[in-house]
Scaffold this active site. Sequence first.
Site, PDB file in Angstrom:
ATOM      1  N   CYS A 139      40.541  38.776  50.901  1.00 50.95           N
ATOM      2  CA  CYS A 139      41.687  39.171  49.958  1.00 50.95           C
ATOM      3  C   CYS A 139      42.166  40.471  50.521  1.00 50.95           C
ATOM      4  O   CYS A 139      43.389  40.693  50.664  1.00 50.95           O
ATOM      5  CB  CYS A 139      41.072  39.072  48.646  1.00 50.95           C
ATOM      6  SG  CYS A 139      39.698  40.303  48.141  1.00 50.95           S
ATOM      7  N   HIS A 175      38.826  41.610  43.543  1.00 52.64           N
ATOM      8  CA  HIS A 175      39.831  40.816  44.217  1.00 52.64           C
ATOM      9  C   HIS A 175      41.311  41.294  44.154  1.00 52.64           C
ATOM     10  O   HIS A 175      41.555  42.058  43.341  1.00 52.64           O
ATOM     11  CB  HIS A 175      39.768  39.442  43.394  1.00 52.64           C
ATOM     12  CG  HIS A 175      40.693  38.328  44.269  1.00 52.64           C
ATOM     13  ND1 HIS A 175      40.236  37.693  45.302  1.00 52.64           N
ATOM     14  CD2 HIS A 175      41.807  37.807  43.961  1.00 52.64           C
ATOM     15  CE1 HIS A 175      41.237  36.732  45.672  1.00 52.64           C
ATOM     16  NE2 HIS A 175      42.218  36.956  45.148  1.00 52.64           N
ATOM     17  N   HIS A 213      47.611  35.218  47.788  1.00 51.96           N
ATOM     18  CA  HIS A 213      46.270  35.988  47.868  1.00 51.96           C
ATOM     19  C   HIS A 213      45.493  34.955  48.635  1.00 51.96           C
ATOM     20  O   HIS A 213      45.690  33.769  48.925  1.00 51.96           O
ATOM     21  CB  HIS A 213      45.425  36.269  46.433  1.00 51.96           C
ATOM     22  CG  HIS A 213      45.250  34.848  45.787  1.00 51.96           C
ATOM     23  ND1 HIS A 213      43.991  34.810  45.112  1.00 51.96           N
ATOM     24  CD2 HIS A 213      46.049  33.443  45.854  1.00 51.96           C
ATOM     25  CE1 HIS A 213      44.001  33.655  44.526  1.00 51.96           C
ATOM     26  NE2 HIS A 213      45.079  32.968  44.707  1.00 51.96           N
TER      27      HIS A 213
END
Length: 346
Positions: free
Chosen positions: A261, A309, A321
């Site tokens: 990520c 994240h 993402h």
Amino acid sequence: MAAHRKPRQRPFTGQAGRTAATLALAGAATATAAGPAHTEPRLTPAQIKAKVDALYTQAEAATEQYNGTKVKADEARASLTVLRDEATRRTERLNASRDQLGSIASAQYRSGGLDPAVQLALSSRPEEYLERAGLAERAGSRQAAAVAGIRRELSVVAGLRSRADTQLTDLTARRAELARHKSTVQGKIASARRLLDRLTAEQRDRYEARDGGYAARADRGTPRGAVRAPNARAEAAVAFAYGAIGKPYVWGATGPGSFDCSGLTQAAWRAAGVALSRTTYTQINAGRRVTRSELAPGDLVFFYSGISHVGIYVGDGQMIHAPRPGTAVRLAPVDQMPFAGAARPV
């Protein structure tokens, strides 16, 4: 009194003893079989999916710790290389100075057997001797300066070697920390996969397609370029993110063929000419913080209480993402996960 004593029991021997032992073992086995069975608890598909989600979230947090430690290990390795190179150069210079000083000392030893006054008295050309003596005095001053320089250089080299030893210790510790984080990530992912194996093929497909379904709906709802980025750099970062869609998630990866990520967001902004740090918990300090209502394409959006994240906002409530292992970079709603904050790099 003897008549009231309890008769003494004699142990079983022979065939009777063997029969008793067999019966006792059989009874113990029966009791064991009747005891509680230590089997793994049965979980519903919903419970399995919840546990898998939690494991992947924990794996991503460990991945970000791994990424941060790797940055520090790389810095320690680079610093160690610089220190060692400088120490080598200084040592070579020190050895050259020592050799030169040794040559001067040898020459003085060969010509210095007589007292200077005696040498003057015996010289056939006193004026020439005095000239040489003046040169020798100046050479002596240079020699003293050379000795002082060597002492200084010795101190510098010793300091460099001490700092190099410290960096080596730090690097060794970072490598051990990397190994621990790597083991944690791999363990969480392996546990998640074992749980998924307990689902039926249809249930696994539905679980794996869950993010894909979000991506498909988001793609239809937000045509590319429908929401304009606030500046050219943000536009370039968003364009890079769109170009990465479909590339696999690989923990620790920063492109170009795969990403985790924070590796995706770092690469996207690097393409726009902006250097971001490597981890989610440092990227959130990039540029300035923005509220959810202020989000604009190119902003970094962060999730979970541990800031584990990150995605890149592309407008209309959507982000791009790299979700988790086993998936690919995709478009998804920002409200898919617990929102933790946002930052605007430029």
